[in-house]
Design a protein around this motif. Structure first.
Motif, short mmCIF file in Angstrom:
data_model
loop_
_atom_site.label_atom_id
_atom_site.label_comp_id
_atom_site.label_asym_id
_atom_site.label_seq_id
_atom_site.Cartn_x
_atom_site.Cartn_y
_atom_site.Cartn_z
N ALA A 192 30.56 33.20 42.47
CA ALA A 192 30.97 33.98 41.90
C ALA A 192 31.41 35.91 42.24
CB ALA A 192 28.86 34.67 42.59
N ILE A 193 31.87 35.50 43.23
CA ILE A 193 32.53 37.32 43.59
C ILE A 193 33.74 36.83 42.91
CG2 ILE A 193 34.20 37.90 45.90
CD1 ILE A 193 31.42 36.97 47.86
N ILE A 194 34.33 35.56 42.65
CA ILE A 194 35.50 35.28 42.22
C ILE A 194 35.66 35.81 40.91
CG2 ILE A 194 37.46 33.71 41.28
CD1 ILE A 194 37.21 32.43 43.49
N PHE A 195 34.42 34.97 40.06
CA PHE A 195 33.89 35.61 38.20
C PHE A 195 33.96 36.83 38.19
CE2 PHE A 195 32.90 30.68 37.77
CZ PHE A 195 34.12 30.74 37.23
N GLY A 196 33.12 37.69 39.25
CA GLY A 196 33.17 39.08 39.19
C GLY A 196 33.86 39.52 38.85
N ALA A 197 35.07 39.05 39.86
CA ALA A 197 36.79 39.58 39.48
C ALA A 197 37.12 39.36 38.41
CB ALA A 197 37.76 39.50 40.86
N VAL A 198 37.10 38.79 37.88
CA VAL A 198 37.62 38.10 36.80
C VAL A 198 36.77 39.30 35.68
CG1 VAL A 198 36.85 36.55 34.67
CG2 VAL A 198 38.10 35.24 36.85
N ILE A 199 35.40 39.34 35.51
CA ILE A 199 34.34 40.30 34.47
C ILE A 199 34.91 41.54 34.95
CG2 ILE A 199 32.86 41.21 34.06
CD1 ILE A 199 30.85 38.98 34.20
N ILE A 200 35.06 42.10 35.93
CA ILE A 200 36.23 43.22 36.11
C ILE A 200 37.53 44.12 35.60
CG2 ILE A 200 36.63 45.31 37.72
CD1 ILE A 200 34.24 43.81 39.34
N LEU A 201 38.10 42.71 35.76
CA LEU A 201 39.66 42.70 35.21
C LEU A 201 39.40 42.97 34.23
CD1 LEU A 201 41.66 40.86 37.43
CD2 LEU A 201 41.54 43.39 37.81
N SER A 202 38.17 41.86 32.97
CA SER A 202 39.08 41.90 31.96
C SER A 202 37.69 43.31 31.18
CB SER A 202 37.70 40.58 31.08
OG SER A 202 38.02 39.46 31.56
#
Length: 112
Positions: free
Chosen positions: A13-23
């Motif tokens: 979930a933390i990794i996917f949150g970082a993916v959303i922020i970078l996107s």
């Protein structure tokens, strides 16, 4: 064999949150092509679904705050444009607004 190769559900979930922020950064702050923009939208949708399934509230709160900051930043720069920039119109970050609404829905749907 572990269920997830990158750690547990909360780690993902933390990794996917970082993916959303970078996107969000790539879509709102850089000039990206149409195909890459579509890939980033699909990646954000998949990541938000997983974060909703994981129901890890710190990630949801941080995503909501960052998407609110992006939305207000993009909207504030588009409101005060000069007339010679009128061909670009009022730019509104729809992706940030969607992530913000999804974060609010996840926060309201969370068990107390």
């Amino acid at each position: 064999m572990p269920l997830f190769l990158s750690g547990g559900v909360i780690d993902n979930a933390i990794i996917f949150g970082a993916v959303i922020i970078l996107s969000l950064c790539a879509i709102n702050m850089a000039e990206v092509g149409k195909k890459l923009k579509i890939v980033l939208y699909v990646l954000m949708a998949y990541s938000m679904l997983f974060i909703g399934a994981a129901n890890f509230m710190p990630v949801v709160i941080i995503l909501g705050l960052i998407s609110l900051i992006f939305f207000v930043y993009i909207l504030s720069w588009s409101v005060g444009r000069h007339p010679e920039d009128a061909h670009q119109g009022n730019k509104m970050s729809l992706s940030s607004l969607v992530i913000l609404i999804a974060s609010v829905v996840l926060l309201l749907a969370a068990p107390a």
